[in-house]
Scaffold this motif. Structure first.
Motif, PDB file in Angstrom:
ATOM      1  N   ILE A   1       0.891  -1.239  -0.047  1.00 21.88           N
ATOM      2  CA  ILE A   1       0.152   0.192   0.103  1.00 21.88           C
ATOM      3  C   ILE A   1       0.761   1.306  -0.051  1.00 21.88           C
ATOM      4  CG2 ILE A   1      -1.834  -1.191   1.155  1.00 21.88           C
ATOM      5  CD1 ILE A   1      -1.038   0.530   3.708  1.00 21.88           C
TER       6      ILE A   1
ATOM      7  N   GLU B   1       1.215   6.981   2.834  1.00 26.88           N
ATOM      8  CA  GLU B   1      -0.127   6.157   2.460  1.00 26.88           C
ATOM      9  C   GLU B   1      -0.639   5.469   3.793  1.00 26.88           C
ATOM     10  OE1 GLU B   1       2.680   7.102  -0.733  1.00 26.88           O
ATOM     11  OE2 GLU B   1       2.921   6.221   1.242  1.00 26.88           O
TER      12      GLU B   1
ATOM     13  N   CYS C   1      -4.698   5.867   4.577  1.00 22.11           N
ATOM     14  CA  CYS C   1      -5.519   5.014   4.856  1.00 22.11           C
ATOM     15  C   CYS C   1      -6.273   4.996   6.011  1.00 22.11           C
ATOM     16  CB  CYS C   1      -4.942   3.542   4.625  1.00 22.11           C
ATOM     17  SG  CYS C   1      -4.295   3.176   3.030  1.00 22.11           S
TER      18      CYS C   1
ATOM     19  N   ARG D   1      -8.862   7.653   6.127  1.00 21.27           N
ATOM     20  CA  ARG D   1     -10.155   7.211   5.354  1.00 21.27           C
ATOM     21  C   ARG D   1     -10.959   6.024   5.942  1.00 21.27           C
ATOM     22  NH1 ARG D   1      -6.398   7.520   0.997  1.00 21.27           N
ATOM     23  NH2 ARG D   1      -6.202   5.284   0.810  1.00 21.27           N
TER      24      ARG D   1
ATOM     25  N   GLU E   1      -9.755   2.859   6.553  1.00 25.27           N
ATOM     26  CA  GLU E   1      -9.445   1.689   5.857  1.00 25.27           C
ATOM     27  C   GLU E   1      -8.685   0.746   6.777  1.00 25.27           C
ATOM     28  OE1 GLU E   1      -7.593   2.771   2.273  1.00 25.27           O
ATOM     29  OE2 GLU E   1      -9.513   3.719   1.400  1.00 25.27           O
TER      30      GLU E   1
END
Length: 212
Positions: free
Chosen positions: A191, A196, A200, A203, A205
Motif C-alpha cells: 500500500i 499512505e 488509509c 479514510r 480503511e
C-alpha cells in the motif's frame, strides 16, 4: 544560528518539505515565521488516534516547533473559509495551495561518528513481539499486515507507532538493500509507506485490521 528562507510551490507537502530540508542541511532548528495557504491540511488533534484532514482554501495562521534530521515536531493553526480556526500536530498530507514562505532558524549538526543502532531504534518492534510472533494461545493465522523497516528511520518508527496505537497485529520483515522504507503490505499487497498508511487510516480503511 543562521536564518534560512524557504519557498514552497503549489502542491508541496509542508511537513515532508521541512523534513527533507533538515536532512539536506544536516541541521536542527525551529520555524521563525510563515505566510501562505493550503489546499489540504492534515493535523493530529489532541486525544484523537488518527489525523484530521481539511480541504479547501485554508490560510496558515501559525506554524511552530522544531526541525531536525531525525524528524520534525510542529504545531499548525489555520483558518477555513468561515474564519473558523483549527489546529494540531502537523502531519504528512498538508498540501500548499498557492504558495508558502517560511523562515527557519537552523544550527548545523557537528560531524560525529555514526551511531550504532540500539535495540530501541527498531526494537520498538521488540515491544510488539507478541504481534510479530504469536504465542501458543494466540490465533494461528498470520497477521494481515507486514511491514519492512530500517533501523534509524524516523518514518519506520512512526509507522510502527501508528500500528501499535491502533492495535493492528503485524509482522516485521527485512527491507530490500535499496529502496525507501517503511513499506507496508496488507494481505501481501503493497500500500506504500508512512504517508499512505496515515491516509488509509484517515479514510477509515485500517479499522478492519484492528485486533479484537
Amino acid at each position: 544560528m543562521r536564518s534560512l528562507p524557504l519557498h514552497l510551490e503549489p502542491g508541496s507537502d509542508l511537513r515532508r518539505s521541512l523534513e527533507q530540508l533538515a536532512q539536506e542541511q544536516n541541521a536542527s532548528g525551529f520555524v521563525l515565521g510563515v505566510v501562505g495557504n493550503l489546499a489540504q491540511a492534515a493535523f493530529q488533534c489532541p486525544g484523537k488516534i488518527g489525523p484530521t484532514v481539511l480541504r479547501g482554501e485554508l490560510e496558515i495562521i501559525t506554524l511552530q516547533g522544531t526541525v531536525s534530521p531525525d524528524g520534525v515536531h510542529l504545531h499548525l493553526s489555520l483558518s477555513d473559509g468561515d474564519c473558523r480556526v483549527w489546529g494540531g500536530h502537523l502531519e504528512p498530507g498538508s498540501r500548499v495551495l498557492k504558495g508558502a514562505d517560511l523562515l527557519l532558524g537552523l544550527i548545523d549538526t557537528p560531524p560525529s561518528a555514526p551511531a550504532q543502532p540500539s535495540a530501541s531504534d527498531l526494537r520498538e518492534p521488540a515491544e510488539l513481539s507478541e504481534s510479530a510472533e504469536p504465542s501458543a494461545s494466540a490465533e494461528p493465522s498470520e497477521p494481515r499486515v507486514t511491514i519492512a523497516v530500517r533501523s534509524g528511520c524516523p518514518f519506520s518508527r512512526r509507522a510502527l507507532r501508528m500500528l501499535r496505537t491502533l492495535g493492528i497485529p503485524h509482522r516485521l520483515i527485512e527491507p530490500a538493500a535499496e529502496g525507501p522504507v517503511p513499506q507496508v503490505f496488507v494481505d501481501g499487497e503493497l500500500i506504500g509507506g508512512y504517508d499512505e498508511l496515515a491516509q488509509c487510516h484517515g479514510r477509515g480503511e485500517l479499522e478492519a485490521l484492528r485486533q479484537g
